[in-house]
Motif scaffolding. Sequence first.
Motif, PDB file in Angstrom:
ATOM      1  N   HIS A 178       2.947   2.158   2.485  1.00  0.00           N
ATOM      2  CA  HIS A 178       3.300   2.598   3.939  1.00  0.00           C
ATOM      3  C   HIS A 178       4.682   1.936   4.270  1.00  0.00           C
ATOM      4  CE1 HIS A 178      -0.987   3.818   4.508  1.00  0.00           C
ATOM      5  NE2 HIS A 178      -0.299   4.926   4.995  1.00  0.00           N
ATOM      6  N   CYS A 205      -2.572  -3.449   7.272  1.00  0.00           N
ATOM      7  CA  CYS A 205      -1.510  -2.157   7.290  1.00  0.00           C
ATOM      8  C   CYS A 205      -2.014  -1.555   8.836  1.00  0.00           C
ATOM      9  CB  CYS A 205      -1.470  -1.517   6.008  1.00  0.00           C
ATOM     10  SG  CYS A 205      -0.629   0.173   6.461  1.00  0.00           S
ATOM     11  N   CYS A 237      -3.568   1.801   6.832  1.00  0.00           N
ATOM     12  CA  CYS A 237      -4.889   2.070   6.123  1.00  0.00           C
ATOM     13  C   CYS A 237      -5.527   0.375   5.997  1.00  0.00           C
ATOM     14  CB  CYS A 237      -4.248   2.402   4.564  1.00  0.00           C
ATOM     15  SG  CYS A 237      -3.166   1.329   3.731  1.00  0.00           S
ATOM     16  N   CYS A 273       0.740  -1.167   0.021  1.00  0.00           N
ATOM     17  CA  CYS A 273       0.029   0.051  -0.076  1.00  0.00           C
ATOM     18  C   CYS A 273       0.863   1.363   0.273  1.00  0.00           C
ATOM     19  CB  CYS A 273      -1.040   0.161   1.171  1.00  0.00           C
ATOM     20  SG  CYS A 273      -0.067  -0.096   2.799  1.00  0.00           S
TER      21      CYS A 273
HETATM   22 ZN   LIG Z   1      -0.860   1.224   4.449  1.00  0.00          ZN
END
Ligand SMILES: [Zn+2]
Length: 382
Positions: A345, A365, A368, A343
């Motif tokens: 991160h 995550c 998110c 994602c």
């Molecule tokens: Zn994330």
Amino acid sequence: MDVIEKELDKLTNGGANLSKSIKDIDKCLEILMAAKATIEKDPRATVPTLQTLESELKTGFQAANDNLKGLHAGIGKYGKALDKKFKHNNNENTFGALANRQPLINRAIQMHLLREGNFEIADMFAKEAGIAESVPSVLEVEFRELFSIQESLRRKELKPAIEWAAKRRDLLEARASNLEFDLHRLQYLVFLFNGGADDPVKALEYSKSCFLPFQKKYLPEISQLAGCLLWRERLSSSPYAALIQDESSWQSIIDSFTTEFCALLRLSAESPLYVATTAGAIALPTFNKMATIMKAKKTEWTSQNELPVEVPLPDKFKYHSIFVCPVSKEQTTDSNPPMMIPCGHVLAKDTVQKLARGTGSRYKCPYCPADSLPKEAREIYL
Ligand SMILES: [Zn+2]
């Protein structure tokens, strides 16, 4: 205001004097050129022209000299104020140690001169400082190549840069560099918008011969470039408006070429001497204030390699050499490096493993809603 700040202030004002001097000298040059033209036109005018020339030049040079005097004195006073202020700090971490590092500093100056393209001055400096052998001569050859290619890019000639990049395709690819493709893309656009009727044909031929090795990695970009052909007459209102090349596209290709060239030499794109002196000059008022406060409070800062205050530096001087995991709050290390998860991160490797409970199963995550597998996380290098 303390004495260093006062001198620095005066020096900053001195910059205006320097500009005045440059203007005075430019004026002198203009006068000389005008006199040359007059004499060439009519040799009989030689004597009267030279007579007026003498007095005009005298005034010009006098003005330039007067302006420079103040600046020169200012630099001297500033240096003296700095020496006085920091003379007691003779321990390893401060100015006292500079004397031991003179050879290294001289080498840094020589390298800086080479990087700036001042080859003759660099040679002269190396001889006078007695460090003639400290920078390998092969580096000078490399820098000369860098400068000649940069010059051709400034003249908007891409061929030398493309040839350089093609020879180093594997090395550039290993660095995940887009340079070679970017150069070809710019060349294609140059052909396409040259202003001639047969531009599209030339561009198409160029794309056929050059984009082939890049097809796998850059297919979407190549498709866009092909689409450009249809919108050639009204590119600015087309979906490809972003491809319009202007001065900034040339500057960014020069910058990325310089970065890659230096990186292959294992050097940073900016001269370390420039970065260090500029950052140092920006930090000096803060250090000065810190020294005053520490003296007044009779405290000392003993932690090594760490400052008790933040130094405000421009963004381009910020190097993200450390990363702290936002979950574990631990600084990442070689054995626990930062990992980017699909994602986008970034977490520390240990954190990713903990989230997946050490089983390699899917985890969410922490920032998110996306979930992913630990094996999908990629190590990133800061
Ligand atoms: Zn994330």
